[in-house]
Design a protein around this motif. Structure first.
Motif, short mmCIF file in Angstrom:
data_model
loop_
_atom_site.label_atom_id
_atom_site.label_comp_id
_atom_site.label_asym_id
_atom_site.label_seq_id
_atom_site.Cartn_x
_atom_site.Cartn_y
_atom_site.Cartn_z
N THR A 59 20.20 2.24 56.91
CA THR A 59 20.82 0.49 57.14
C THR A 59 22.03 0.47 56.97
O THR A 59 22.98 -0.09 57.57
CB THR A 59 19.81 -0.20 56.19
N VAL A 60 22.60 1.47 55.86
CA VAL A 60 23.97 1.46 55.34
C VAL A 60 24.02 2.68 54.66
O VAL A 60 23.23 3.00 54.03
CB VAL A 60 24.22 0.45 54.33
N MET A 61 25.20 3.28 54.64
CA MET A 61 25.67 4.54 53.92
C MET A 61 26.89 4.12 53.34
O MET A 61 27.70 3.41 53.83
CB MET A 61 25.70 6.07 55.01
N GLY A 62 27.45 5.02 52.32
CA GLY A 62 28.47 4.85 51.77
C GLY A 62 29.12 5.76 50.70
O GLY A 62 28.37 6.73 50.45
N TRP A 63 30.18 5.43 50.18
CA TRP A 63 30.76 6.58 49.14
C TRP A 63 30.71 5.42 47.80
O TRP A 63 31.45 4.39 48.08
CB TRP A 63 32.00 6.99 49.50
N TYR A 64 30.44 6.17 46.79
CA TYR A 64 30.49 5.71 45.41
C TYR A 64 31.48 6.75 44.66
O TYR A 64 31.39 7.86 45.10
CB TYR A 64 29.31 5.41 44.78
N ARG A 65 32.09 6.30 43.47
CA ARG A 65 32.59 7.10 42.78
C ARG A 65 32.30 6.79 41.19
O ARG A 65 32.12 5.69 41.00
CB ARG A 65 34.34 7.11 42.94
N GLN A 66 32.57 7.60 40.36
CA GLN A 66 32.48 7.57 38.83
C GLN A 66 33.34 8.26 38.07
O GLN A 66 33.42 9.56 38.30
CB GLN A 66 31.00 7.84 38.57
N ALA A 67 34.11 7.70 37.33
CA ALA A 67 35.34 8.27 36.74
C ALA A 67 34.63 8.42 35.16
O ALA A 67 33.61 7.71 34.82
CB ALA A 67 36.44 7.47 36.80
N THR A 75 40.92 9.60 40.47
CA THR A 75 40.30 10.70 40.09
C THR A 75 38.64 10.40 39.65
O THR A 75 38.60 9.54 38.88
CB THR A 75 40.95 11.36 38.74
N ALA A 76 37.78 11.17 40.20
CA ALA A 76 36.41 10.71 39.85
C ALA A 76 35.58 11.76 40.51
O ALA A 76 36.01 12.63 41.36
CB ALA A 76 36.01 9.65 40.41
N VAL A 77 34.19 11.58 40.53
CA VAL A 77 32.96 12.20 41.11
C VAL A 77 32.84 11.34 42.20
O VAL A 77 32.31 10.07 41.91
CB VAL A 77 31.90 12.83 40.21
N TYR A 78 32.80 11.83 43.46
CA TYR A 78 32.79 11.09 44.66
C TYR A 78 31.31 11.40 45.21
O TYR A 78 30.75 12.60 45.16
CB TYR A 78 33.54 11.01 45.80
#
Length: 118
Positions: free
Chosen positions: A32-40, A90-93
């Motif tokens: 349905t949807v795809m995306g990119w998240y990040r966590q610093a 800067t983060a893990v994506y």
């Protein structure tokens, strides 16, 4: 089980660019949807950008004007072109995929590190 594999992370200087890619183990048109998240470090995971099955893109305010999300249905990949990178990026994506029917299935990749530093 769906697998999402990210690539393209690394170390870049402020003002530089990186392109992340996410390869899915099945047809991405099914999501349905795809995306990119990040966590610093020390922060919660946050949405960076998403793209629907029909190609409609959505961006976090921090990404607008600098990042571009795209999809290639033939290659079963999504990408995130990141320009004008800053240390705050800067983060893990993480790549994310959601399949909504009568229930919601959510899938995550293992993450790729992006470090912006001089």
């Amino acid at each position: 089980q769906v697998q999402l594999v990210e690539s393209g992370g690394g170390l870049v200087q402020p003002g530089g660019s990186l392109k992340l890619a996410c390869a899915a183990s099945r047809d991405i048109i099914s999501f349905t949807v795809m995306g990119w998240y990040r966590q610093a470090p020390g922060k919660e995971r946050e949405l960076v950008a998403s793209i629907t099955r029909y190609g409609t893109a959505n961006y976090a305010d921090s990404a607008k004007g600098r990042f571009t999300i795209s999809k290639d249905n033939a290659e079963n990949t999504i990408s995130l072109q990141m320009n004008s990178l800053q240390p705050g990026d800067t983060a893990v994506y993480y790549c994310n995929a959601v399949h909504i029917t009568w229930k919601t299935d959510t899938y995550w990749g293992q993450g790729t590190q992006v470090t912006v530093s001089s």
